[in-house]
Design a protein around this motif. Structure first.
Motif, short mmCIF file in Angstrom:
data_model
loop_
_atom_site.label_atom_id
_atom_site.label_comp_id
_atom_site.label_asym_id
_atom_site.label_seq_id
_atom_site.Cartn_x
_atom_site.Cartn_y
_atom_site.Cartn_z
N ASP A 170 -12.84 13.58 5.40
CA ASP A 170 -12.14 12.37 4.98
C ASP A 170 -11.00 12.02 5.95
N THR B 262 -8.22 1.88 3.83
CA THR B 262 -9.12 1.75 4.98
C THR B 262 -9.18 0.30 5.47
N LYS B 263 -9.16 -0.64 4.54
CA LYS B 263 -9.20 -2.06 4.89
C LYS B 263 -7.97 -2.43 5.72
N GLU C 292 -8.15 -1.03 9.27
CA GLU C 292 -9.09 -1.73 10.15
C GLU C 292 -8.55 -3.08 10.62
N GLU D 292 0.83 -1.20 0.00
CA GLU D 292 0.00 0.00 0.00
C GLU D 292 0.87 1.26 0.00
N ASN E 243 -9.53 2.40 -6.34
CA ASN E 243 -10.14 2.29 -5.00
C ASN E 243 -9.08 2.33 -3.91
N SER F 264 -11.38 5.19 11.46
CA SER F 264 -11.35 3.78 11.02
C SER F 264 -10.15 3.04 11.60
N LYS G 62 -8.54 4.51 -1.55
CA LYS G 62 -9.05 4.84 -0.22
C LYS G 62 -9.64 3.61 0.46
N GLU G 63 -10.36 2.80 -0.31
CA GLU G 63 -10.99 1.60 0.25
C GLU G 63 -9.92 0.59 0.69
N SER G 64 -8.90 0.41 -0.13
CA SER G 64 -7.85 -0.56 0.21
C SER G 64 -7.06 -0.11 1.42
N LYS H 83 -12.50 10.50 9.04
CA LYS H 83 -12.97 9.13 8.79
C LYS H 83 -11.80 8.15 8.79
#
Length: 264
Positions: free
Chosen positions: A62, A32-33, A36, A9, A26, A69, A28-30, A65
């Motif tokens: 953002d 965030t994953k 978490e 990442e 994606n 997260s 931001k999604e990766s 968030k």
């Protein structure tokens, strides 16, 4: 744990491309994953900072968030550390243009501070080289050292680089020993000749701290040019030490920026 995932990442964000040379989707999604998952808080904070830097700013919502997260034990301290990036010239507000990644953005920022610097060419990717996939980013200092080895440094920026000092006085000729030492055999002579480099050594000193990628760059250039590159600094900046220093910043910085790279 999760070391390869975290490193991937980081490299994708820094380069704004994945190991295959494609712009990551994606992102931001990766990120965030990964945030978490059960990784160290320092790793989470570093990921968030790299994301903000490479995206050239985010909205306050953002940023909140992302921090939420990650579930930091002290979210306010984490937000303060992120906010302190502004003291290093990082734009925290959302970028008006499409981000170019740390390599593109960092090169542009470095050009402002060091107009003599070039970004260099990308290293060809080797399909089976996992270590390269996790170390694609090249620090700006690498290109300065390469210019020095190729005698391409701007003389106005580095007036001392490449200049020879006064010729030392010649002493009396050395007396040749009559008897050869027992350990000075042909094998030792060949080994010494093997270790000799093809040119003068390059000495680099970095004021303010040296990171591992810069150490690696010096090692790689030593092999590439068959020249001895000696690199040092006031301290070695580990990720943990860097985050700790960043968290303690209060904005009381010198009015004039101190040049980080100094080649002697």
């Amino acid at each position: 744990m999760h070391l390869e995932e975290i490193s991937t990442e980081e490299q994708n964000m820094a380069m704004n491309e994945d190991p295959n040379g494609k712009v990551p989707k994606n992102l931001k999604e990766s990120v965030t994953k990964v945030l978490e998952s059960s990784i160290q808080e320092d790793d989470k904070l570093r990921l968030i900072m790299i994301f903000i830097i490479t995206q050239e700013g985010l909205t306050d919502d953002d940023i909140s968030k992302l921090v939420d997260s990650a579930k930091f034990r002290d979210s306010e301290a984490a937000k303060q550390a992120v906010n302190n990036l502004k003291h290093l010239g990082v734009e925290l507000k959302e970028a008006p243009e499409k981000p170019k990644g740390m390599m593109g953005m960092g090169a542009a920022a470095a050009k402002t501070l060091f107009p003599f610097m070039k970004t260099g060419e990308s290293k060809p990717r080797r399909d089976t080289d996992v270590s390269y996939d996790l170390s694609r980013y090249r620090p700006p200092l690498q290109w300065i050292m390469q210019d020095a080895l190729e005698n391409k440094l701007d003389a106005t920026e580095f007036p001392c680089a490449g200049m020879s000092g006064p010729t030392p006085p010649q002493g009396p000729p050395a007396v040749k020993p009559k008897q050869k030492a027992g350990w000075a055999d042909k094998g030792a002579k060949k080994e010494a000749e093997k270790d000799q480099k093809s040119g003068p050594r390059l000495i680099v000193f970095v004021a303010g701290g040296l990171c591992y990628s810069e150490l690696r760059a010096a090692y790689e250039l030593t092999k590439k040019f068959d020249r001895e590159v000696i690199i040092g600094s006031t301290e070695i900046l580990t990720p943990e030490r860097y985050l700790k220093s960043l968290t303690s910043l209060n904005g009381s910085l010198p009015s004039a920026p101190v040049r980080k790279e100094s080649v002697i």
